[in-house]
Design an enzyme around this catalytic site. Structure first.
Site, short mmCIF file in Angstrom:
data_model
loop_
_atom_site.label_atom_id
_atom_site.label_comp_id
_atom_site.label_asym_id
_atom_site.label_seq_id
_atom_site.Cartn_x
_atom_site.Cartn_y
_atom_site.Cartn_z
N LEU A 49 61.69 -36.32 -10.65
CA LEU A 49 62.32 -36.01 -9.98
C LEU A 49 64.08 -35.37 -10.40
O LEU A 49 64.56 -35.40 -11.22
CB LEU A 49 63.20 -37.75 -8.85
CG LEU A 49 62.02 -38.72 -8.64
CD1 LEU A 49 62.14 -39.50 -7.97
CD2 LEU A 49 61.06 -37.93 -8.04
N GLY A 94 58.96 -38.80 -12.55
CA GLY A 94 58.17 -38.74 -11.34
C GLY A 94 57.51 -36.88 -10.86
O GLY A 94 55.84 -37.29 -9.83
N ASN A 118 59.50 -42.68 -17.49
CA ASN A 118 60.52 -42.88 -18.46
C ASN A 118 61.94 -43.38 -18.62
O ASN A 118 62.79 -42.99 -18.33
CB ASN A 118 60.35 -41.34 -19.12
CG ASN A 118 60.96 -40.74 -19.35
OD1 ASN A 118 60.73 -40.17 -17.69
ND2 ASN A 118 61.96 -39.87 -19.40
N GLU A 119 61.66 -43.78 -16.85
CA GLU A 119 62.47 -43.68 -15.61
C GLU A 119 63.40 -45.07 -16.69
O GLU A 119 65.01 -44.53 -16.44
CB GLU A 119 62.59 -44.65 -15.28
CG GLU A 119 62.14 -44.19 -13.44
CD GLU A 119 60.54 -43.77 -13.93
OE1 GLU A 119 59.27 -44.01 -15.08
OE2 GLU A 119 60.37 -42.53 -12.62
C1 LIG Z 1 65.81 -51.98 -6.95
C2 LIG Z 1 64.89 -50.37 -7.06
C3 LIG Z 1 65.15 -50.03 -5.57
C4 LIG Z 1 64.32 -48.55 -6.41
C5 LIG Z 1 64.51 -47.47 -7.64
C6 LIG Z 1 65.44 -46.83 -7.98
C7 LIG Z 1 65.92 -45.86 -8.78
C8 LIG Z 1 64.12 -45.46 -9.23
C9 LIG Z 1 64.82 -43.58 -8.81
C10 LIG Z 1 64.04 -43.32 -9.41
C11 LIG Z 1 62.73 -42.85 -9.95
C12 LIG Z 1 63.03 -41.68 -11.13
C13 LIG Z 1 62.06 -40.32 -11.13
C14 LIG Z 1 62.07 -39.65 -11.72
O1 LIG Z 1 61.32 -38.96 -12.22
S1 LIG Z 1 64.13 -39.50 -12.95
C15 LIG Z 1 63.87 -37.66 -13.80
C16 LIG Z 1 63.18 -37.54 -15.62
N1 LIG Z 1 63.50 -37.01 -15.92
C17 LIG Z 1 63.05 -37.23 -16.92
O2 LIG Z 1 63.73 -37.81 -18.03
C18 LIG Z 1 63.17 -35.54 -18.18
C19 LIG Z 1 64.97 -34.91 -17.82
N2 LIG Z 1 64.12 -33.19 -18.91
C20 LIG Z 1 64.09 -33.22 -20.37
O3 LIG Z 1 63.97 -33.57 -21.23
C21 LIG Z 1 64.06 -31.78 -20.14
O4 LIG Z 1 65.08 -31.22 -18.99
C22 LIG Z 1 62.69 -31.36 -20.54
C23 LIG Z 1 61.85 -32.11 -21.60
C24 LIG Z 1 61.97 -31.35 -19.17
C25 LIG Z 1 62.37 -29.68 -20.50
O5 LIG Z 1 63.54 -29.24 -21.73
P1 LIG Z 1 63.98 -28.30 -21.95
O6 LIG Z 1 64.48 -28.00 -23.36
O7 LIG Z 1 63.24 -26.90 -21.90
O8 LIG Z 1 64.60 -28.31 -21.14
P2 LIG Z 1 66.26 -28.34 -20.73
O9 LIG Z 1 67.49 -27.92 -21.19
O10 LIG Z 1 66.51 -30.06 -21.12
O11 LIG Z 1 66.16 -28.19 -18.81
C26 LIG Z 1 66.19 -26.68 -18.67
C27 LIG Z 1 68.08 -27.77 -17.52
O12 LIG Z 1 67.54 -28.17 -16.01
C28 LIG Z 1 68.24 -29.68 -16.17
N3 LIG Z 1 67.17 -30.71 -16.08
C29 LIG Z 1 66.42 -31.13 -16.86
N4 LIG Z 1 65.98 -32.09 -16.13
C30 LIG Z 1 66.08 -31.91 -14.69
C31 LIG Z 1 66.14 -32.93 -13.76
N5 LIG Z 1 64.43 -34.04 -14.02
N6 LIG Z 1 66.92 -33.14 -12.26
C32 LIG Z 1 67.51 -32.11 -12.67
N7 LIG Z 1 67.72 -31.11 -13.68
C33 LIG Z 1 67.29 -31.43 -14.50
C34 LIG Z 1 68.80 -29.11 -17.44
O13 LIG Z 1 69.99 -30.56 -17.57
C35 LIG Z 1 69.65 -28.25 -17.77
O14 LIG Z 1 70.04 -27.20 -17.30
P3 LIG Z 1 71.14 -26.71 -17.44
O15 LIG Z 1 72.34 -26.88 -18.73
O16 LIG Z 1 72.17 -26.59 -16.14
O17 LIG Z 1 70.04 -25.25 -18.11
#
Ligand SMILES: CC/C=C\C/C=C\C/C=C\C/C=C/C(=O)SCCNC(=O)CCNC(=O)[C@H](O)C(C)(C)COP(=O)(O)OP(=O)(O)OC[C@H]1O[C@@H](n2cnc3c(N)ncnc32)[C@H](O)[C@@H]1OP(=O)(O)O
Length: 243
Positions: A49, A94, A118-119
């Protein structure tokens, strides 16, 4: 279906909507029987997400976003098409949910391509329907450990716990998905579709019965100061990685 939302295929509201429209178009065209879901972003299936949709926005936006996340999951999870994921990159939260909603998963054999829900590493909680989808795939004990620890499984472990069905060399991920498809398409469509529905409807029904309450819970949870702070810290860490 090749996901392309660079740099990391994060599931923004706009991208979720595009995916939903594409899926609906394929489902309503009788010429289509199956989808292979893969990524066009090198080394990344999906970063999950989009954190920018859950950070620093207002409750109306959070509600709209969550409704779209629910909609996409329900549509993929219950699709009458055969849906196979060809996972050609790292796949978090997500994004992993999308793959878990497919009928079969092929993962490219690269130790960097870890996948999981990994939330908890972000200080947030996988919603009950994320949890149910994982439990239905890997069983209760593995899911409990994976969810509490926010585990991202590299290919050999993902295969061992049953999170994916096959691990193949990176250049064979699409051809392996296509070969698998043949077996699914050989089954009479109505029998396969009804069986899929029989297996999946109870899980989907749980969310369908509680959709509004689930949106309200999400909005309440994500709006908390402590959660907003945790998400900002996580985003900051992602950005600092580069420096
Ligand atoms: C009572 C309970 C009720 C309800 C539940 C409540 C809450 C639950 C809600 C939601 C569930 C959440 C689900 C999700 O999916 S949360 C997202 C989890 N994702 C991650 O942890 C992955 C994060 N990203 C990474 O680890 C790395 O980016 C990745 C390994 C994918 C790629 O690495 P790489 O070195 O190739 O790129 P980066 O330099 O890290 O990233 C480039 C750029 O993109 C931005 N980025 C990365 N991931 C995200 C993301 N998920 N969303 C938005 N932006 C993201 C990163 O910041 C970089 O930005 P910039 O520096 O501006 O270039």
């Amino acid at each position: 279906m090749k996901m392309r939302n660079p740099p990391v295929n994060s599931l923004s509201l706009e991208f979720l909507t595009e995916l939903l429209i594409s899926l609906e178009k394929l489902e309503s065209d009788k010429a289509f029987h199956a989808i292979i879901l893969t990524s066009d972003c090198p080394g990344i299936f999906s970063a999950g997400l989009d954190l920018m949709e859950m950070c620093g926005r207002d409750p109306t936006h959070y509600a709209e976003y969550w409704k779209a996340v629910q909609e996409l999951w329900l549509r993929f999870y219950l699709s009458h098409l055969v849906v196979i994921s060809a996972i050609n990159g790292v796949n978090a939260a997500g994004g992993c949910l999308l793959a878990l909603s497919c009928d079969y998963r092929v993962l490219a054999d690269n130790p960097k391509y870890a996948m999981g829900l990994n939330e908890t590493l972000l200080g947030i909680i996988a919603p009950f329907w994320f949890k149910d989808t994982l439990v239905n795939t890997v069983g209760h004990r593995t899911a409990e450990r994976a969810l509490q620890l926010g585990l991202l499984f590299p290919p050999a472990e993902a295969l061992q716990v049953g999170m994916v069905d096959k691990v193949v060399p990176e250049d064979q991920v699409l051809s392996a998905a296509r070969s698998e498809l043949a077996q699914w398409l050989a089954i009479p469509g109505h029998a396969r579709q009804l069986t899929k529905s029989l297996m999946r409807k109870p899980t989907a029904d749980r969310l369908l019965k509680e959709r509004d309450a689930d949106i309200q819970n999400f909005v309440r949870f994500i709006s908390r100061d402590a959660i907003q702070k945790a998400l900002r810290v996580y985003l900051e860490k992602l950005k600092q990685k580069k420096t």
